[in-house]
Scaffold this motif. Structure first.
Motif, PDB file in Angstrom:
ATOM      1  N   ALA A 205      -2.858  59.893  -7.909  1.00  0.00           N
ATOM      2  CA  ALA A 205      -1.901  59.100  -8.687  1.00  0.00           C
ATOM      3  C   ALA A 205      -2.461  58.773 -10.061  1.00  0.00           C
ATOM      4  O   ALA A 205      -3.666  58.630 -10.245  1.00  0.00           O
ATOM      5  N   GLY A 206      -1.563  58.641 -11.033  1.00  0.00           N
ATOM      6  CA  GLY A 206      -1.944  58.200 -12.371  1.00  0.00           C
ATOM      7  C   GLY A 206      -1.973  59.317 -13.385  1.00  0.00           C
ATOM      8  O   GLY A 206      -1.839  59.072 -14.584  1.00  0.00           O
TER       9      GLY A 206
ATOM     10  N   LYS B  80       2.251  60.042 -14.011  1.00  0.00           N
ATOM     11  CA  LYS B  80       2.907  58.826 -13.506  1.00  0.00           C
ATOM     12  C   LYS B  80       4.423  58.986 -13.455  1.00  0.00           C
ATOM     13  O   LYS B  80       5.083  58.475 -12.554  1.00  0.00           O
TER      14      LYS B  80
ATOM     15  N   THR C  52       1.415  55.327 -10.472  1.00  0.00           N
ATOM     16  CA  THR C  52       2.163  54.244  -9.865  1.00  0.00           C
ATOM     17  C   THR C  52       3.427  53.934 -10.675  1.00  0.00           C
ATOM     18  O   THR C  52       3.336  53.700 -11.883  1.00  0.00           O
TER      19      THR C  52
ATOM     20  N   ASN D 127       3.902  56.865  -5.383  1.00  0.00           N
ATOM     21  CA  ASN D 127       2.952  55.752  -5.394  1.00  0.00           C
ATOM     22  C   ASN D 127       3.622  54.568  -6.086  1.00  0.00           C
ATOM     23  O   ASN D 127       4.023  54.659  -7.247  1.00  0.00           O
TER      24      ASN D 127
ATOM     25  N   ASN E 108       0.320  50.963  -3.492  1.00  0.00           N
ATOM     26  CA  ASN E 108      -0.898  50.711  -4.269  1.00  0.00           C
ATOM     27  C   ASN E 108      -1.152  49.212  -4.378  1.00  0.00           C
ATOM     28  O   ASN E 108      -0.425  48.503  -5.062  1.00  0.00           O
TER      29      ASN E 108
ATOM     30  N   LYS F  33      -3.153  52.563  -0.406  1.00  0.00           N
ATOM     31  CA  LYS F  33      -4.334  52.974  -1.190  1.00  0.00           C
ATOM     32  C   LYS F  33      -5.250  51.782  -1.378  1.00  0.00           C
ATOM     33  O   LYS F  33      -4.814  50.737  -1.884  1.00  0.00           O
TER      34      LYS F  33
ATOM     35  N   THR G 244     -10.368  56.387  -2.309  1.00  0.00           N
ATOM     36  CA  THR G 244     -10.170  55.061  -2.854  1.00  0.00           C
ATOM     37  C   THR G 244      -9.572  55.104  -4.265  1.00  0.00           C
ATOM     38  O   THR G 244      -9.529  56.157  -4.879  1.00  0.00           O
TER      39      THR G 244
ATOM     40  N   GLY H 129     -14.593  59.048 -11.323  1.00  0.00           N
ATOM     41  CA  GLY H 129     -15.418  60.219 -11.584  1.00  0.00           C
ATOM     42  C   GLY H 129     -16.720  60.186 -10.797  1.00  0.00           C
ATOM     43  O   GLY H 129     -16.835  59.482  -9.779  1.00  0.00           O
TER      44      GLY H 129
ATOM     45  N   GLY I 284     -14.322  60.879  -7.418  1.00  0.00           N
ATOM     46  CA  GLY I 284     -15.472  61.662  -7.871  1.00  0.00           C
ATOM     47  C   GLY I 284     -15.564  63.073  -7.315  1.00  0.00           C
ATOM     48  O   GLY I 284     -16.651  63.618  -7.198  1.00  0.00           O
TER      49      GLY I 284
ATOM     50  N   TYR J 112      -8.689  63.391  -9.769  1.00  0.00           N
ATOM     51  CA  TYR J 112      -8.161  62.999 -11.080  1.00  0.00           C
ATOM     52  C   TYR J 112      -9.220  63.322 -12.144  1.00  0.00           C
ATOM     53  O   TYR J 112      -9.086  64.288 -12.887  1.00  0.00           O
ATOM     54  N   SER J 113     -10.300  62.513 -12.202  1.00  0.00           N
ATOM     55  CA  SER J 113     -11.271  62.641 -13.294  1.00  0.00           C
ATOM     56  C   SER J 113     -11.908  64.027 -13.354  1.00  0.00           C
ATOM     57  O   SER J 113     -12.198  64.542 -14.449  1.00  0.00           O
TER      58      SER J 113
HETATM   59  C1  LIG Z   1      -6.446  57.065 -16.317  1.00  0.00           C
HETATM   60  C2  LIG Z   1      -6.262  56.797 -14.853  1.00  0.00           C
HETATM   61  C3  LIG Z   1      -5.060  56.250 -14.400  1.00  0.00           C
HETATM   62  C4  LIG Z   1      -4.882  55.985 -13.033  1.00  0.00           C
HETATM   63  N1  LIG Z   1      -3.695  55.467 -12.621  1.00  0.00           N
HETATM   64  C5  LIG Z   1      -3.502  55.240 -11.299  1.00  0.00           C
HETATM   65  C6  LIG Z   1      -2.265  54.731 -10.832  1.00  0.00           C
HETATM   66  O1  LIG Z   1      -1.320  54.521 -11.595  1.00  0.00           O
HETATM   67  N2  LIG Z   1      -2.136  54.492  -9.494  1.00  0.00           N
HETATM   68  C7  LIG Z   1      -3.144  54.754  -8.598  1.00  0.00           C
HETATM   69  O2  LIG Z   1      -2.959  54.535  -7.394  1.00  0.00           O
HETATM   70  N3  LIG Z   1      -4.326  55.245  -9.015  1.00  0.00           N
HETATM   71  C8  LIG Z   1      -4.522  55.492 -10.328  1.00  0.00           C
HETATM   72  N4  LIG Z   1      -5.715  55.997 -10.763  1.00  0.00           N
HETATM   73  C9  LIG Z   1      -6.812  56.202  -9.766  1.00  0.00           C
HETATM   74  C10 LIG Z   1      -6.882  57.631  -9.293  1.00  0.00           C
HETATM   75  O3  LIG Z   1      -5.712  58.005  -8.614  1.00  0.00           O
HETATM   76  C11 LIG Z   1      -8.095  57.824  -8.355  1.00  0.00           C
HETATM   77  O4  LIG Z   1      -7.910  57.013  -7.217  1.00  0.00           O
HETATM   78  C12 LIG Z   1      -9.413  57.428  -9.005  1.00  0.00           C
HETATM   79  O5  LIG Z   1      -9.443  57.821 -10.364  1.00  0.00           O
HETATM   80  C13 LIG Z   1     -10.608  58.061  -8.296  1.00  0.00           C
HETATM   81  O6  LIG Z   1     -10.526  59.473  -8.327  1.00  0.00           O
HETATM   82  P1  LIG Z   1     -11.326  60.373  -9.390  1.00  0.00           P
HETATM   83  O7  LIG Z   1     -12.756  59.938  -9.358  1.00  0.00           O
HETATM   84  O8  LIG Z   1     -11.109  61.790  -8.950  1.00  0.00           O
HETATM   85  O9  LIG Z   1     -10.708  60.111 -10.724  1.00  0.00           O
HETATM   86  C14 LIG Z   1      -5.919  56.280 -12.116  1.00  0.00           C
HETATM   87  C15 LIG Z   1      -7.122  56.840 -12.577  1.00  0.00           C
HETATM   88  C16 LIG Z   1      -7.294  57.105 -13.917  1.00  0.00           C
HETATM   89  C17 LIG Z   1      -8.609  57.702 -14.380  1.00  0.00           C
END
Ligand SMILES: Cc1cc2nc3c(=O)[nH]c(=O)nc-3n(C[C@H](O)[C@H](O)[C@H](O)COP(=O)(O)O)c2cc1C
Length: 342
Positions: A67-68, A71, A91, A145, A178, A218, A246, A272, A301, A322-323
């Protein structure tokens, strides 16, 4: 290769949010035509299937987009062309909202990490639902989400979640509740036992009334093992089918980025590489608590096939990124397929 040697250096010249918007804008354009999605699919190469049953749904393989990233659901067909089995839009909140003031998204290249305090900037649940409806996303499983608006007090939060749920229900395959973003003041307080029970029961009952699509919650990576396991068990008790572990962390330990830079960035959720181990540990705790009574979605991560493996070995059924995508680029999905195609 082309991404890390050519495109990433160009994108990294821009602010993190500007680069994000440019990349997403490109994928949005790709999404609008069958020819360009086919070209993107051909450029990335095919991602092998390894079907996974989770939350009562069949996923092509374990890897999805967290998610994110998208969006407002603007580029579903491009995400599918990149090889993801699923993505979580949002979200989304019942009413559109601008999110926090900019700058609100920062790269930490030395740590292969990001810090963000976006604050649920989104165009509203109904607008996202309309876009999903019109985007014919064939093989992609879409999770909705949902969250509450910033101006809604926690006492009225249930109403917001139910409104967002109703707006997206018909066009998504599962719902993700969320309660773990650190960037909406007070949101994590909804993880206290009484609030959580009221919220999850209300959402689960409403999803059941609407037709019974699966609901997941979440959770954050900053709670104790005991709290994580109580939350996971409570979610199962309330009828949820999935736990997503997480969200980002409010922790800042063990970073290579100079402290002055961390201080200058300020509040936000860290994601990340620094989150990899902790989120895998939380996946393990959740699996231990729920046994086979719920699916576990591991996120945090993930950048390499080994990271995917570790999440699966810890008990995850599905893995999200995501990251890692920001640092590795679009070929990442295919590279990570080594984790289920060995
Ligand atoms: C810029 C950004 C925006 C995010 N927005 C949301 C969000 O709107 N809703 C959500 O549940 N998680 C959001 N996340 C969290 C990610 O979905 C993910 O749980 C978190 O970044 C850990 O994963 P990663 O290490 O692969 O980035 C966001 C993360 C980032 C970096």
């Amino acid at each position: 290769m082309m991404y890390t040697s050519l495109i990433r250096p160009l994108l990294f010249q821009l602010s993190a949010e500007h680069a994000h918007n440019m990349a997403l804008g490109g994928l949005r354009i790709v999404s609008q035509s069958g020819i360009s999605t086919a070209a993107l699919r051909a450029a990335v190469g095919s991602v092998p299937d390894a079907p996974v049953q989770a939350m009562g749904l069949t996923f092509r393989h374990p890897l999805g987009l967290a998610a994110g990233m998208d969006k407002n659901a603007v580029a579903l067909r491009a995400w599918e062309a990149l090889g993801f089995s699923h993505l979580e839009i949002g979200t989304v909140t019942p009413r559109p909202q601008p999110g926090n003031p900019k700058p609100r998204m920062f790269r930490l290249p030395e740590d292969e990490a990001l810090i963000n305090r976006m604050g649920f900037n989104n165009g509203g649940a109904e607008a996202a639902a309309l876009r999903i409806k019109s985007s014919k996303h064939c093989n992609l499983i879409v999770g909705g989400n949902i969250g509450r608006n910033k101006t809604t007090a926690n006492e009225q939060a249930v109403d917001d979640y139910l409104a967002a749920l109703n707006a997206v229900y018909a066009v998504v395959d599962y719902i993700a509740v969320n309660v773990s973003s650190p960037n909406t003041p007070g949101l994590r307080d909804l993880q206290s036992e009484a609030s959580m029970r009221a919220l999850l029961e209300a959402v689960a009952n409403e999803a059941k009334r609407l037709g019974g699509k699966p609901v997941a919650v979440k959770i954050d990576p900053d709670s104790s093992k005991e709290h994580v396991q109580r939350t996971a068990s409570l979610a199962v008790e309330c009828g949820l089918k999935g736990i997503i572990a997480t969200n980002t962390t409010v922790g800042r330990t063990g970073l290579r980025t100079p402290q002055a830079r961390i201080d200058a960035i300020g509040a936000g959720g860290l994601s990340g590489a620094p989150l990899t181990r902790r989120s895998t540990e939380v996946v393990e705790w959740v699996r231990e608590a729920v046994g086979s009574s719920a699916s576990v979605l591991g996120v945090g991560g993930v950048r390499t096939a080994k990271d995917v493996h570790d999440k699966l070995n810890a008990g995850a059924d599905l893995v999200q990124v995501y990251s890692g995508l920001v640092y590795e680029g679009p070929a990442m999905v295919r590279q990570l397929a080594a984790a289920w195609n060995a």
